[in-house]
Design an enzyme around this catalytic site. Structure first.
Site, PDB file in Angstrom:
ATOM      1  N   CYS A   1      -1.308  22.788  18.889  1.00  0.00           N
ATOM      2  CA  CYS A   1      -0.893  21.510  18.298  1.00  0.00           C
ATOM      3  C   CYS A   1       0.628  21.428  18.195  1.00  0.00           C
ATOM      4  O   CYS A   1       1.164  20.903  17.200  1.00  0.00           O
ATOM      5  CB  CYS A   1      -1.523  21.298  16.916  1.00  0.00           C
ATOM      6  SG  CYS A   1      -3.292  21.096  17.001  1.00  0.00           S
TER       7      CYS A   1
ATOM      8  N   GLN B   1       2.264  27.158   7.245  1.00  0.00           N
ATOM      9  CA  GLN B   1       2.327  28.541   7.745  1.00  0.00           C
ATOM     10  C   GLN B   1       3.200  29.438   6.882  1.00  0.00           C
ATOM     11  O   GLN B   1       3.290  30.639   7.147  1.00  0.00           O
ATOM     12  CB  GLN B   1       2.872  28.553   9.186  1.00  0.00           C
ATOM     13  CG  GLN B   1       1.982  27.871  10.192  1.00  0.00           C
ATOM     14  CD  GLN B   1       0.665  28.599  10.410  1.00  0.00           C
ATOM     15  OE1 GLN B   1       0.510  29.782  10.074  1.00  0.00           O
ATOM     16  NE2 GLN B   1      -0.294  27.905  10.963  1.00  0.00           N
TER      17      GLN B   1
ATOM     18  N   ASP C   1       6.814  21.163   5.520  1.00  0.00           N
ATOM     19  CA  ASP C   1       5.452  21.497   5.931  1.00  0.00           C
ATOM     20  C   ASP C   1       5.303  23.000   5.740  1.00  0.00           C
ATOM     21  O   ASP C   1       5.812  23.796   6.534  1.00  0.00           O
ATOM     22  CB  ASP C   1       5.272  21.081   7.398  1.00  0.00           C
ATOM     23  CG  ASP C   1       4.004  21.666   8.017  1.00  0.00           C
ATOM     24  OD1 ASP C   1       3.305  22.449   7.358  1.00  0.00           O
ATOM     25  OD2 ASP C   1       3.744  21.327   9.188  1.00  0.00           O
TER      26      ASP C   1
ATOM     27  N   HIS D   1       4.585  21.077  14.180  1.00  0.00           N
ATOM     28  CA  HIS D   1       3.161  20.898  14.477  1.00  0.00           C
ATOM     29  C   HIS D   1       2.915  19.393  14.638  1.00  0.00           C
ATOM     30  O   HIS D   1       3.628  18.580  14.039  1.00  0.00           O
ATOM     31  CB  HIS D   1       2.373  21.438  13.282  1.00  0.00           C
ATOM     32  CG  HIS D   1       0.888  21.477  13.459  1.00  0.00           C
ATOM     33  ND1 HIS D   1       0.098  20.376  13.276  1.00  0.00           N
ATOM     34  CD2 HIS D   1       0.053  22.491  13.774  1.00  0.00           C
ATOM     35  CE1 HIS D   1      -1.165  20.710  13.473  1.00  0.00           C
ATOM     36  NE2 HIS D   1      -1.224  21.993  13.777  1.00  0.00           N
TER      37      HIS D   1
ATOM     38  N   LYS E   1      -5.543  28.162   4.970  1.00  0.00           N
ATOM     39  CA  LYS E   1      -4.591  29.124   5.548  1.00  0.00           C
ATOM     40  C   LYS E   1      -4.103  30.141   4.518  1.00  0.00           C
ATOM     41  O   LYS E   1      -3.411  31.085   4.855  1.00  0.00           O
ATOM     42  CB  LYS E   1      -3.414  28.383   6.170  1.00  0.00           C
ATOM     43  CG  LYS E   1      -3.814  27.550   7.402  1.00  0.00           C
ATOM     44  CD  LYS E   1      -2.603  27.060   8.145  1.00  0.00           C
ATOM     45  CE  LYS E   1      -2.899  25.873   9.027  1.00  0.00           C
ATOM     46  NZ  LYS E   1      -3.538  26.224  10.292  1.00  0.00           N
TER      47      LYS E   1
HETATM   48  N1  PMP Z   1       1.572  22.305  10.035  1.00  0.00           N
HETATM   49  C1  PMP Z   1       1.519  23.534  10.556  1.00  0.00           C
HETATM   50  C2  PMP Z   1       2.785  24.275  10.795  1.00  0.00           C
HETATM   51  C3  PMP Z   1       0.274  24.096  10.873  1.00  0.00           C
HETATM   52  O1  PMP Z   1       0.205  25.314  11.395  1.00  0.00           O
HETATM   53  C4  PMP Z   1      -0.908  23.363  10.628  1.00  0.00           C
HETATM   54  C5  PMP Z   1      -2.278  23.909  10.964  1.00  0.00           C
HETATM   55  N2  PMP Z   1      -2.356  24.539  12.187  1.00  0.00           N
HETATM   56  C6  PMP Z   1      -0.784  22.092  10.068  1.00  0.00           C
HETATM   57  C7  PMP Z   1       0.465  21.600   9.785  1.00  0.00           C
HETATM   58  C8  PMP Z   1      -1.983  21.253   9.767  1.00  0.00           C
HETATM   59  O2  PMP Z   1      -2.732  21.841   8.771  1.00  0.00           O
HETATM   60  P1  PMP Z   1      -4.204  21.316   8.440  1.00  0.00           P
HETATM   61  O3  PMP Z   1      -4.926  21.285   9.755  1.00  0.00           O
HETATM   62  O4  PMP Z   1      -4.748  22.332   7.513  1.00  0.00           O
HETATM   63  O5  PMP Z   1      -4.053  19.970   7.846  1.00  0.00           O
END
Ligand code: PMP
Length: 427
Positions: free
Chosen positions: A385, A224, A221, A144, A247
């Site tokens: 993203c 997910q 990270d 991401h 999430k």
């Molecule tokens: N890493 C991953 C794999 C994600 O899916 C996301 C959110 N789409 C993020 C990081 C960022 O998370 P947040 O927007 O809650 O900071």
């Protein structure tokens, strides 16, 4: 509607377990989420945008309402009763995070705004101290943007090099390539536990072991992964683990960074302000120990309380049971979608979480999203993203359906039927 679970949910990811019980009471679970019982464009809402954000159970709303209605006050250093109750509630949530991750100590749990902030914290604090000119940071091609850009910024500032381990056509990280890219220059390996764009579950335990052999620190990270898998940071063997409240059926604006005590203790503050100091004077300031060293300013008190309630809710349902139910939905959706003419699944890893990214021939992903919305079905369309993933698969965007613990087989069938109709509509 008591659903029978596949008792032998096949998990090669060793942090997961087979379902503990024979049933999963989906009706009861859905009743916990009042938002689901509504119509959108005259049709029952089918919420399949869980990878972006999940809906909230009553337990989370009640916890936040109780915080505001019964004991809200600013936390820490308060001698009065409400402040002490607020502080205790927030620290209780920290303990809930510790339990959720099986972390050794709640003092290793830092509250942040979310995964993005957690990764930026590590980059700014640990990174600036440990990454220098000629050093390398290794990520993967499926990250991401939150796990790419902070490292790009750090590498740019420090004269370091960002290396990227490629993925194959299924969306799996090529471990031999990752091995080839690991070197004594590698200071940090930052990798997603689960890809938001592809659903791939990465073998993070194996990656961490390889990275450690090369002398690198490992950040995972977990944005997910936390909603779908049972996470055990000790079993994974990583050094940092980041995830977001919104999430995991909790509030937005809150998340957690877990870090190994010895790493956190050696890290400098990254933001200055109230709450993170031991003493302040113009001659010199000393800092609080972790986790408070990294929590400058008045925190998101009610969000932390709601976060803790969400984690307790998930734990009470049982992540193995949740994961097994979602695996059933994923298998059903994968099978049914294969029959939609012109549908291409992006991300076909052997180990997947309940995320389905796809393109439909001759229909732009945004149009697919709009057509589905007219039928009450919420999916996401775009690059998620993860623009490098889109580039890898030669598509500008995908449509993504992502399942949560409250989704039903009927909802999967509704999605597939709507895709067949979209197919006819666009010829
Ligand atoms: N890493 C991953 C794999 C994600 O899916 C996301 C959110 N789409 C993020 C990081 C960022 O998370 P947040 O927007 O809650 O900071």
């Amino acid at each position: 509607m008591a659903m029978t679970l596949a008792a032998s949910a096949e998990d090669t990811e060793d942090t997961r377990e087979a379902a503990p019980g024979p049933t999963y009471d989906l009706d009861r679970v859905r009743a916990d989420f009042p938002i689901l019982a509504q119509k959108v464009h005259g049709r029952p809402l089918v919420y399949l945008d869980n990878a972006a954000s999940t809906q909230k159970p009553r337990a989370v709303m009640d916890a936040i309402a109780a915080c505001y209605g019964e004991y809200y006050a600013n936390v820490e250093r308060g001698v009065h009763t409400l402040s002490q109750r607020s502080t205790a509630a927030r620290e209780g949530a920290r303990e809930a995070v510790r339990r959720f991750l099986n972390a050794p100590s709640a003092e290793e749990v830092v509250f942040v705004r979310g995964t993005t902030e957690a990764i930026n914290l590590v980059a700014a604090s640990w990174g600036r101290r440990h990454v220098g000119p000629g050093d390398e940071v290794l990520i993967t091609e499926l990250e991401h943007h939150s796990n790419i850009v902070p490292w790009q910024l750090l590498c740019e500032e420090r004269g370091a090099l960002l290396r990227v381990a490629p993925i194959d056509d299924r969306g799996e990280v090529i471990l031999e390539e990752l091995d080839r890219l690991l070197s004594p220059r590698t200071r940090l390996v930052a990798v997603a536990h689960v890809s938001n764009a592809l659903g791939t579950v990465n073998p993070v335990r194996e990656i961490a072991a390889r990275a450690h052999e090369a002398g690198a620190v490992v950040l995972v990270d977990g944005a997910q992964a936390a909603p779908h898998l049972r996470v055990d940071v000790q079993a994974l063997g990583c050094d940092f683990y980041a995830f977001s409240g919104h999430k995991v059926y909790g509030p937005s604006g809150i998340g957690a960074l877990w870090g190994r005590r010895e790493l956190l203790e050696a890290m400098p503050p990254w933001q200055g302000g109230g709450g993170m100091i031991r003493t302040v004077s113009f001659a010199g300031t000393t800092y609080a120990p972790p986790p408070h060293r990294f929590e400058a300013g008045t925190p998101a008190i009610e969000a932390a309380v709601g976060f803790g309630a969400a984690l307790n809710y998930l734990t009470a349902l049982g992540l193995p049971a949740v994961g097994a139910w979602e695996a059933e939905l994923l298998a059903l959706a994968t099978e049914r979608m294969a029959a939609v003419p012109g549908l291409r699944l992006i991300g076909t890893a052997k180990e997947k979480a309940a995320v389905l990214s796809f393109t439909l021939e001759r229909i732009h992903p945004h149009d697919v999203g709009t057509v589905l919305d007219r039928e009450g079905i919420a999916v996401r369309a775009g690059h998620h993203c993860a623009q490098p993933v889109m580039e890898r698969f030669g598509v500008p965007a995908t449509t993504r359906a992502s399942f949560g613990l409250y989704n039903t087989r009927e909802e999967v069938e509704a999605l597939v039927a709507a895709l067949h109709r979209a197919r006819k509509l666009f010829g």
